[in-house]
Write a protein that holds these residues in place. Structure first.
Motif, PDB file in Angstrom:
ATOM      1  N   ASP A 158       9.595  14.045   5.396  1.00 49.13           N
ATOM      2  CA  ASP A 158       9.404  13.530   6.756  1.00 49.13           C
ATOM      3  C   ASP A 158       9.186  12.027   6.827  1.00 49.13           C
ATOM      4  OD1 ASP A 158       6.895  13.488   5.624  1.00 49.13           O
ATOM      5  OD2 ASP A 158       5.928  14.717   7.179  1.00 49.13           O
ATOM      6  N   LYS A 159       9.664  11.302   5.820  1.00 44.54           N
ATOM      7  CA  LYS A 159       9.603   9.839   5.786  1.00 44.54           C
ATOM      8  C   LYS A 159      10.976   9.327   5.362  1.00 44.54           C
ATOM      9  CE  LYS A 159       4.902  10.728   4.522  1.00 44.54           C
ATOM     10  NZ  LYS A 159       4.069  11.095   3.369  1.00 44.54           N
ATOM     11  N   GLY A 166       0.790  -1.230   0.000  1.00 46.99           N
ATOM     12  CA  GLY A 166       0.000   0.000   0.000  1.00 46.99           C
ATOM     13  C   GLY A 166       0.819   1.275   0.000  1.00 46.99           C
ATOM     14  N   LYS A 167       2.160   1.162  -0.067  1.00 48.25           N
ATOM     15  CA  LYS A 167       3.022   2.347  -0.028  1.00 48.25           C
ATOM     16  C   LYS A 167       3.584   2.651  -1.421  1.00 48.25           C
ATOM     17  CE  LYS A 167       4.498   1.616   4.780  1.00 48.25           C
ATOM     18  NZ  LYS A 167       3.654   2.693   5.333  1.00 48.25           N
ATOM     19  N   SER A 168       3.794   3.936  -1.683  1.00 51.73           N
ATOM     20  CA  SER A 168       4.407   4.391  -2.928  1.00 51.73           C
ATOM     21  C   SER A 168       5.787   4.970  -2.614  1.00 51.73           C
ATOM     22  CB  SER A 168       3.536   5.452  -3.604  1.00 51.73           C
ATOM     23  OG  SER A 168       2.286   4.907  -3.991  1.00 51.73           O
ATOM     24  N   ILE A 169       6.807   4.445  -3.293  1.00 48.39           N
ATOM     25  CA  ILE A 169       8.187   4.852  -3.034  1.00 48.39           C
ATOM     26  C   ILE A 169       8.730   5.558  -4.272  1.00 48.39           C
ATOM     27  CG2 ILE A 169      10.492   4.106  -2.352  1.00 48.39           C
ATOM     28  CD1 ILE A 169       8.293   3.558  -0.257  1.00 48.39           C
ATOM     29  N   GLY A 170       9.115   6.825  -4.104  1.00 49.23           N
ATOM     30  CA  GLY A 170       9.681   7.598  -5.205  1.00 49.23           C
ATOM     31  C   GLY A 170      11.140   7.249  -5.431  1.00 49.23           C
ATOM     32  N   GLY A 205      11.156  18.258  -1.582  1.00 49.39           N
ATOM     33  CA  GLY A 205      10.937  17.275  -0.530  1.00 49.39           C
ATOM     34  C   GLY A 205       9.619  17.460   0.177  1.00 49.39           C
ATOM     35  N   ARG A 206       9.260  18.710   0.461  1.00 48.64           N
ATOM     36  CA  ARG A 206       8.002  18.959   1.173  1.00 48.64           C
ATOM     37  C   ARG A 206       6.788  18.637   0.307  1.00 48.64           C
ATOM     38  NH1 ARG A 206       9.514  24.648   4.129  1.00 48.64           N
ATOM     39  NH2 ARG A 206      10.540  25.014   2.113  1.00 48.64           N
ATOM     40  N   VAL A 207       6.921  18.856  -0.992  1.00 47.10           N
ATOM     41  CA  VAL A 207       5.816  18.505  -1.890  1.00 47.10           C
ATOM     42  C   VAL A 207       5.692  16.986  -2.007  1.00 47.10           C
ATOM     43  CG1 VAL A 207       5.057  18.525  -4.306  1.00 47.10           C
ATOM     44  CG2 VAL A 207       5.865  20.635  -3.234  1.00 47.10           C
ATOM     45  N   MET A 208       6.811  16.315  -2.243  1.00 44.92           N
ATOM     46  CA  MET A 208       6.778  14.864  -2.435  1.00 44.92           C
ATOM     47  C   MET A 208       6.287  14.129  -1.195  1.00 44.92           C
ATOM     48  SD  MET A 208      10.096  14.016  -4.809  1.00 44.92           S
ATOM     49  CE  MET A 208      10.087  14.466  -6.553  1.00 44.92           C
ATOM     50  N   ALA A 209       6.542  14.721  -0.026  1.00 45.49           N
ATOM     51  CA  ALA A 209       6.071  14.102   1.218  1.00 45.49           C
ATOM     52  C   ALA A 209       4.554  14.027   1.283  1.00 45.49           C
ATOM     53  CB  ALA A 209       6.610  14.878   2.417  1.00 45.49           C
ATOM     54  N   ARG A 210       3.875  14.868   0.514  1.00 42.20           N
ATOM     55  CA  ARG A 210       2.408  14.842   0.490  1.00 42.20           C
ATOM     56  C   ARG A 210       1.862  13.682  -0.333  1.00 42.20           C
ATOM     57  NH1 ARG A 210       0.392  19.736   2.750  1.00 42.20           N
ATOM     58  NH2 ARG A 210       2.184  20.691   3.772  1.00 42.20           N
ATOM     59  N   TYR A 211       2.723  13.087  -1.202  1.00 37.96           N
ATOM     60  CA  TYR A 211       2.268  12.029  -2.105  1.00 37.96           C
ATOM     61  C   TYR A 211       2.901  10.666  -1.827  1.00 37.96           C
ATOM     62  CZ  TYR A 211       1.485  16.306  -4.905  1.00 37.96           C
ATOM     63  OH  TYR A 211       1.141  17.550  -5.346  1.00 37.96           O
ATOM     64  N   LEU A 212       4.149  10.682  -1.368  1.00 35.60           N
ATOM     65  CA  LEU A 212       4.951   9.461  -1.309  1.00 35.60           C
ATOM     66  C   LEU A 212       5.225   9.031   0.129  1.00 35.60           C
ATOM     67  CD1 LEU A 212       7.564  10.491  -4.041  1.00 35.60           C
ATOM     68  CD2 LEU A 212       5.699   8.838  -4.327  1.00 35.60           C
ATOM     69  N   MET A 226       7.961  -6.239  -2.347  1.00 41.46           N
ATOM     70  CA  MET A 226       7.552  -5.970  -0.973  1.00 41.46           C
ATOM     71  C   MET A 226       6.140  -5.398  -0.892  1.00 41.46           C
ATOM     72  SD  MET A 226      11.149  -4.447   0.526  1.00 41.46           S
ATOM     73  CE  MET A 226      10.575  -4.260   2.211  1.00 41.46           C
ATOM     74  N   GLY A 227       5.435  -5.416  -2.013  1.00 45.18           N
ATOM     75  CA  GLY A 227       4.029  -5.008  -2.016  1.00 45.18           C
ATOM     76  C   GLY A 227       3.787  -3.555  -2.312  1.00 45.18           C
ATOM     77  N   GLY A 228       4.856  -2.797  -2.621  1.00 44.11           N
ATOM     78  CA  GLY A 228       4.707  -1.367  -2.849  1.00 44.11           C
ATOM     79  C   GLY A 228       4.687  -0.986  -4.319  1.00 44.11           C
ATOM     80  N   GLN A 229       4.521   0.291  -4.563  1.00 43.98           N
ATOM     81  CA  GLN A 229       4.516   0.839  -5.914  1.00 43.98           C
ATOM     82  C   GLN A 229       5.750   1.716  -6.106  1.00 43.98           C
ATOM     83  OE1 GLN A 229       1.738   3.979  -6.631  1.00 43.98           O
ATOM     84  NE2 GLN A 229       1.799   3.744  -8.870  1.00 43.98           N
ATOM     85  N   PRO A 230       6.678   1.324  -6.999  1.00 39.46           N
ATOM     86  CA  PRO A 230       7.812   2.189  -7.288  1.00 39.46           C
ATOM     87  C   PRO A 230       7.400   3.281  -8.273  1.00 39.46           C
ATOM     88  CG  PRO A 230       8.014   0.149  -8.529  1.00 39.46           C
ATOM     89  CD  PRO A 230       6.754   0.037  -7.701  1.00 39.46           C
ATOM     90  N   VAL A 231       7.798   4.517  -7.999  1.00 41.13           N
ATOM     91  CA  VAL A 231       7.487   5.640  -8.887  1.00 41.13           C
ATOM     92  C   VAL A 231       8.814   6.207  -9.372  1.00 41.13           C
ATOM     93  CG1 VAL A 231       6.320   7.858  -9.123  1.00 41.13           C
ATOM     94  CG2 VAL A 231       5.402   6.134  -7.547  1.00 41.13           C
ATOM     95  N   TYR A 232       9.160   5.912 -10.621  1.00 45.94           N
ATOM     96  CA  TYR A 232      10.442   6.330 -11.174  1.00 45.94           C
ATOM     97  C   TYR A 232      10.369   7.787 -11.608  1.00 45.94           C
ATOM     98  CZ  TYR A 232      14.610   6.431 -14.129  1.00 45.94           C
ATOM     99  OH  TYR A 232      15.821   6.759 -14.692  1.00 45.94           O
TER     100      TYR A 232
END
Length: 302
Positions: A115-116, A38-42, A87-94, A63-69
């Motif tokens: 913050d992740k 259920g997680k998306s990793i940039g 970083g602050r923008v991407m933290a809202r999505y990823l 591992m069950g996640g979605q890679p975002v290239y």
């Protein structure tokens, strides 16, 4: 509190050994992890990549996640947006970020504002994910990563810097042999020596490769001209005598491992003959990027 993987210096020896133990079990199929469900990793790539991109994309998926290239040219970073704003923008999505770029300071700043978990997939200063997989490979082949000697021969680049810090953390000896003027970063040497005060690791910087490989359990090399330094090809003439070849191996123990992080420029930092002799080890390293990074992501996200 969130955890990042930017530098071995920020990891404890116990945490590192825990990651490597899980990596070994994952490779053997003794366990599986679904930590990223259920997680998306940039995956931010400012530099070209084969092993790093494939191993992270496949690992996140397994591992069950979605890679975002994400390429640098496809974001506002290419137009001068601040890394902290990105970083602050991407933290809202990823849910996490893996970044492969030039500036180490940019990665450190990104980690402050995202913050992740943030994973350093390579900077001009360090290549910690590579050395994590290399340590797994050494453990498989030698049965241990303590009380060994690793000799790095070639340019004192990000890989050499990371070996120094890893040796200081774990407690194995590291000798780096480079031509004069190509020694590793003073910061890396300082961090390695500071860690070595606790673990007893011996840290050596030399300009004599034949002396450096004496007593080595592992001889490691990398390209002489790193990515982004292609305009410095003329420096290759300074590396005469620093090729890992039959002549150099005469000074090392007969059971030494030869390792290379790839891609290899055969005939420069390593001879074709020696590369093929140790190809099984070298391509185990490449495979272990997948297992070691899955174990790392489990540690960061669990």
């Amino acid at each position: 509190m969130k955890k990042d993987f930017i530098n071995f210096y920020e990891l404890s020896k116990e945490e590192l050994l825990e990651i490597l133990e899980l990596a070994e079990k994952l490779k053997k199929g003794e366990t599986s992890v679904n930590t990223l469900k259920g997680k998306s990793i940039g995956l931010i790539f400012m530099k070209p990549s084969t092993r790093t991109r494939l191993s992270f994309e496949v690992g996140v998926y397994q591992m069950g996640g979605q890679p975002v290239y994400i390429t640098g040219s496809s974001t506002q970073l290419s137009r001068g947006e601040d890394i902290k704003d990105t970083g602050r923008v991407m933290a809202r999505y990823l849910d996490g970020l893996v970044i492969r770029t030039y500036s180490h300071q940019e990665v450190e700043e990104l980690a402050k504002y995202f913050d992740k978990p943030v994973i350093n997939a390579l900077t001009d200063y360090l290549h910690p994910c590579q050395i994590l997989a290399d340590l797994q490979t050494v453990k498989e082949r030698k049965g241990k990563i303590e009380n060994i000697k690793v000799t790095f021969v070639g340019d004192g680049n990000n890989v050499a810097n990371t070996w120094l810090i890893a040796g200081g953390l774990v407690g194995f000896d590291v000798s780096v042999a480079t031509p004069a003027g190509y020694e590793p970063s003073g910061k890396a040497v300082y961090q390695a020596l500071k860690l070595a005060q606790k673990t007893g690791a011996k840290i050596e910087i030399t300009n004599n490769p034949a002396e450096a490989v004496k007593g080595a359990d592992v001889i490691y090399t990398d390209v002489w001209v790193s990515m982004g330094q292609e305009g410095e090809k003329e420096k290759k003439k300074d590396f005469e005598g620093f090729t890992v070849d039959r002549d150099l191996l005469k000074h090392a123990p007969s059971d030494v491992l030869v390792m290379h992080c790839l891609p290899a420029h055969k005939g420069e930092e390593i001879s074709e003959e020696v590369f093929e002799q140790y190809a099984d080890v070298i391509f185990d390293e490449a495979e272990n990027r997948l297992h070691a990074q899955k174990a790392l992501m489990h540690y960061l996200f669990k």
